[in-house]
Design a protein around this motif. Structure first.
Motif, PDB file in Angstrom:
ATOM      1  N   VAL A 225     131.064  15.488   9.086  1.00 53.58           N
ATOM      2  CA  VAL A 225     132.268  15.923   9.802  1.00 53.58           C
ATOM      3  C   VAL A 225     131.874  16.603  11.122  1.00 53.58           C
ATOM      4  O   VAL A 225     132.513  16.375  12.161  1.00 53.58           O
TER       5      VAL A 225
ATOM      6  N   LEU B 260     131.145  13.951  13.601  1.00 56.63           N
ATOM      7  CA  LEU B 260     132.373  13.377  14.150  1.00 56.63           C
ATOM      8  C   LEU B 260     132.889  14.211  15.318  1.00 56.63           C
ATOM      9  O   LEU B 260     133.336  13.666  16.341  1.00 56.63           O
ATOM     10  N   TRP B 261     132.829  15.537  15.185  1.00 58.97           N
ATOM     11  CA  TRP B 261     133.312  16.424  16.249  1.00 58.97           C
ATOM     12  C   TRP B 261     132.392  16.381  17.468  1.00 58.97           C
ATOM     13  O   TRP B 261     132.868  16.424  18.608  1.00 58.97           O
TER      14      TRP B 261
ATOM     15  N   GLN C 130     133.116  13.129  19.168  1.00 60.65           N
ATOM     16  CA  GLN C 130     134.409  13.234  19.852  1.00 60.65           C
ATOM     17  C   GLN C 130     134.264  14.005  21.170  1.00 60.65           C
ATOM     18  O   GLN C 130     134.827  13.605  22.187  1.00 60.65           O
TER      19      GLN C 130
ATOM     20  N   HIS D 289     137.176   8.381  17.775  1.00 55.20           N
ATOM     21  CA  HIS D 289     138.591   8.758  17.718  1.00 55.20           C
ATOM     22  C   HIS D 289     139.192   8.723  19.115  1.00 55.20           C
ATOM     23  O   HIS D 289     138.477   8.828  20.106  1.00 55.20           O
TER      24      HIS D 289
ATOM     25  N   HIS E 197     143.723  13.177  16.947  1.00 49.38           N
ATOM     26  CA  HIS E 197     143.419  12.082  16.025  1.00 49.38           C
ATOM     27  C   HIS E 197     142.338  12.514  15.029  1.00 49.38           C
ATOM     28  O   HIS E 197     142.478  12.325  13.814  1.00 49.38           O
ATOM     29  N   LEU E 198     141.280  13.114  15.534  1.00 52.49           N
ATOM     30  CA  LEU E 198     140.213  13.594  14.654  1.00 52.49           C
ATOM     31  C   LEU E 198     140.698  14.734  13.773  1.00 52.49           C
ATOM     32  O   LEU E 198     140.346  14.804  12.587  1.00 52.49           O
TER      33      LEU E 198
ATOM     34  N   ASN F 218     142.341  13.462  10.715  1.00 53.96           N
ATOM     35  CA  ASN F 218     141.435  12.889   9.716  1.00 53.96           C
ATOM     36  C   ASN F 218     140.540  13.919   9.036  1.00 53.96           C
ATOM     37  O   ASN F 218     140.050  13.678   7.938  1.00 53.96           O
ATOM     38  N   THR F 219     140.314  15.059   9.665  1.00 52.83           N
ATOM     39  CA  THR F 219     139.343  16.015   9.136  1.00 52.83           C
ATOM     40  C   THR F 219     139.718  16.586   7.766  1.00 52.83           C
ATOM     41  O   THR F 219     138.880  16.558   6.851  1.00 52.83           O
TER      42      THR F 219
ATOM     43  N   GLY G  89     138.491   5.151  14.514  1.00 54.56           N
ATOM     44  CA  GLY G  89     138.960   6.244  13.672  1.00 54.56           C
ATOM     45  C   GLY G  89     138.408   6.203  12.268  1.00 54.56           C
ATOM     46  O   GLY G  89     138.080   5.155  11.732  1.00 54.56           O
ATOM     47  N   ALA G  90     138.330   7.386  11.673  1.00 49.65           N
ATOM     48  CA  ALA G  90     137.828   7.542  10.310  1.00 49.65           C
ATOM     49  C   ALA G  90     138.918   7.329   9.270  1.00 49.65           C
ATOM     50  O   ALA G  90     138.661   7.470   8.082  1.00 49.65           O
TER      51      ALA G  90
END
Length: 192
Positions: free
Chosen positions: A15, A18-19, A22, A56, A61-62, A65-66, A110-111
């Protein structure tokens, strides 16, 4: 307990990744989405099968999903056996492959395909395994996130319903194909 902590750490690292991605994507004007997003039926878009969950369209958007990634990923970390990597490989590969083969001509990112895949897997595994742990996880996920199933229907502009649908189907199929029974801890001989 050590295994769960290692898996929870890997989930937190994923996670966090992902950030970071992003942030870099935002700084570059979302150039990663154009370069690595999944583009159906284009050879150049094949790498998007793996990259799509990492990309994302915005921080919002993220952010959407988080929480489900953390909740469902936490349930997977707590209940999955050694097959966790195989489960993720099938969900990402099969779900993304189906989007690549059958998805609309757009850049898919996207996740949420992974989120829907984990949802499908956790619910279907409860039915397949029928242990109290997996049934409890299936009921919890169904209660918390059952309404996401509306996301598999077309109609929301800019939303890859195909990634949602094929992710959920891939997750459900994975529960039948990859055996991930939750086993009671082995009893050890205890000396008095």
């Amino acid at each position: 307990m050590r295994t769960f902590l290692r898996r929870a750490g890997a989930l937190a690292g994923f996670v966090a990744l992902l950030w970071v991605v992003q942030g870099l994507n935002w700084v570059t004007g979302y150039s990663f989405n154009r370069a690595f997003g999944l583009i159906p039926r284009h050879i150049g878009g094949l790498d998007g099968i793996v990259a799509m969950p990492l990309l994302h369209g915005s921080f919002a958007h993220l952010m959407t999903n988080t929480p489900p990634l953390l909740v469902m990923g936490g349930l997977l970390a707590a209940t999955a056996t050694r097959k966790l990597l195989a489960v993720n490989a099938v969900v990402v590969g099969l779900g993304g492959g189906l989007v690549w083969l059958l998805g609309s001509s757009a850049i898919h990112i996207g996740a949420s395909g992974l989120v829907f895949g984990w949802f499908g897997f956790l619910v279907a595994r409860g039915v397949v395994d029928r242990s109290p742990v997996t049934l409890g996880a299936a009921l919890l996920v169904g209660f918390l996130y059952g309404s996401i199933l509306w996301g598999v229907l077309p109609g929301q502009p800019g939303v890859s319903w195909e990634a949602h649908l094929f992710g959920a189907l891939a997750g459900a199929a994975t529960a039948f194909v990859v055996p991930t029974h939750v086993h009671a801890p082995r009893l050890r001989n205890m000396r008095k």
